[in-house]
Design an enzyme around this catalytic site. Sequence first.
Site, PDB file in Angstrom:
ATOM      1  N   SER A 158      -0.256  -4.466  -0.080  1.00  0.00           N
ATOM      2  CA  SER A 158       0.218  -5.343  -1.155  1.00  0.00           C
ATOM      3  C   SER A 158       0.888  -6.547  -0.523  1.00  0.00           C
ATOM      4  CB  SER A 158       1.229  -4.592  -2.029  1.00  0.00           C
ATOM      5  OG  SER A 158       1.898  -5.468  -2.924  1.00  0.00           O
ATOM      6  N   TYR A 171       7.575   1.335  -4.639  1.00  0.00           N
ATOM      7  CA  TYR A 171       6.227   0.797  -4.404  1.00  0.00           C
ATOM      8  C   TYR A 171       6.227  -0.158  -3.212  1.00  0.00           C
ATOM      9  CZ  TYR A 171       1.832  -1.673  -5.263  1.00  0.00           C
ATOM     10  OH  TYR A 171       0.586  -2.236  -5.122  1.00  0.00           O
TER      11      TYR A 171
END
Length: 269
Positions: A158, A171
Amino acid sequence: MKNNTIASTAASSSSSSNSGTKQCAIVTGATSGIGAAIARALAAQGFALFLVGRREAAGQALVDALRAEGAVVTFYAVDLSDKAAPEAIIEAAIAAFGRVDVLINNAGLLSRGSAEETSDVEWDQVMDVNLGSVFRLSRAVIPLFRAQSGGVIVNIASDWALVGAKGAVAYAVSKAAVAQLTRCMALDHAHEGIRINAVCPGDTDTPMLAAGVNGDERIATLAEYGASIPMGRVGTTEDIARVAAFLVSDAAGYMTGTLIPVDGGATAG
């Protein structure tokens, strides 16, 4: 979920017999979003596909669609939090296609909340799926790649692996760890002809982004997200899939240990 192949034994055997000398790519989290887009991109490159996910109906629907386009593909249903899953996946892929050449670690969970708002259960679940499954499946495939003198792993991290993120501590930390795992494994195995890289998507139009928001409200939400991105829009799953497909190809043959942001310029500043 108990490990099981979704395609019938006959269909799997047919896929194997039709695969010939095709290279095989395992794609996790393949039932929708970025994973499904990567599956389509690799099918277009001629790979035989071993798709992994939890949702059986969605997995079989993708298999049917790809087969209709001439792809050689099967689906395997498994919960990647099962510690026995990696060896079972590798064994089933070998049984289906006789080889594994590429592993795409795409499966992941999005969790929102600060550290104070994140429970131990939520933290452990996100870490186990986003990081633990990548570690375990990569570890399981390395001996196979070594024996055949090469292979490629692409991890889907990410852009929050590269910069801080507000309100998504579990996350973001899990994806930062995936980035470091990518670099460390790349260094450990470069001399064996095993290339390991990571794609770092920014906001991308997937079911995970703006989950639960539909119709005009979803369009407006995605536009709002896109307004903060230098290129003026959120990414598409195809944007991410094209970069993953490049990293798998011979054109990226001198690349390992890289983290490639695909985020419309969001992390450039």
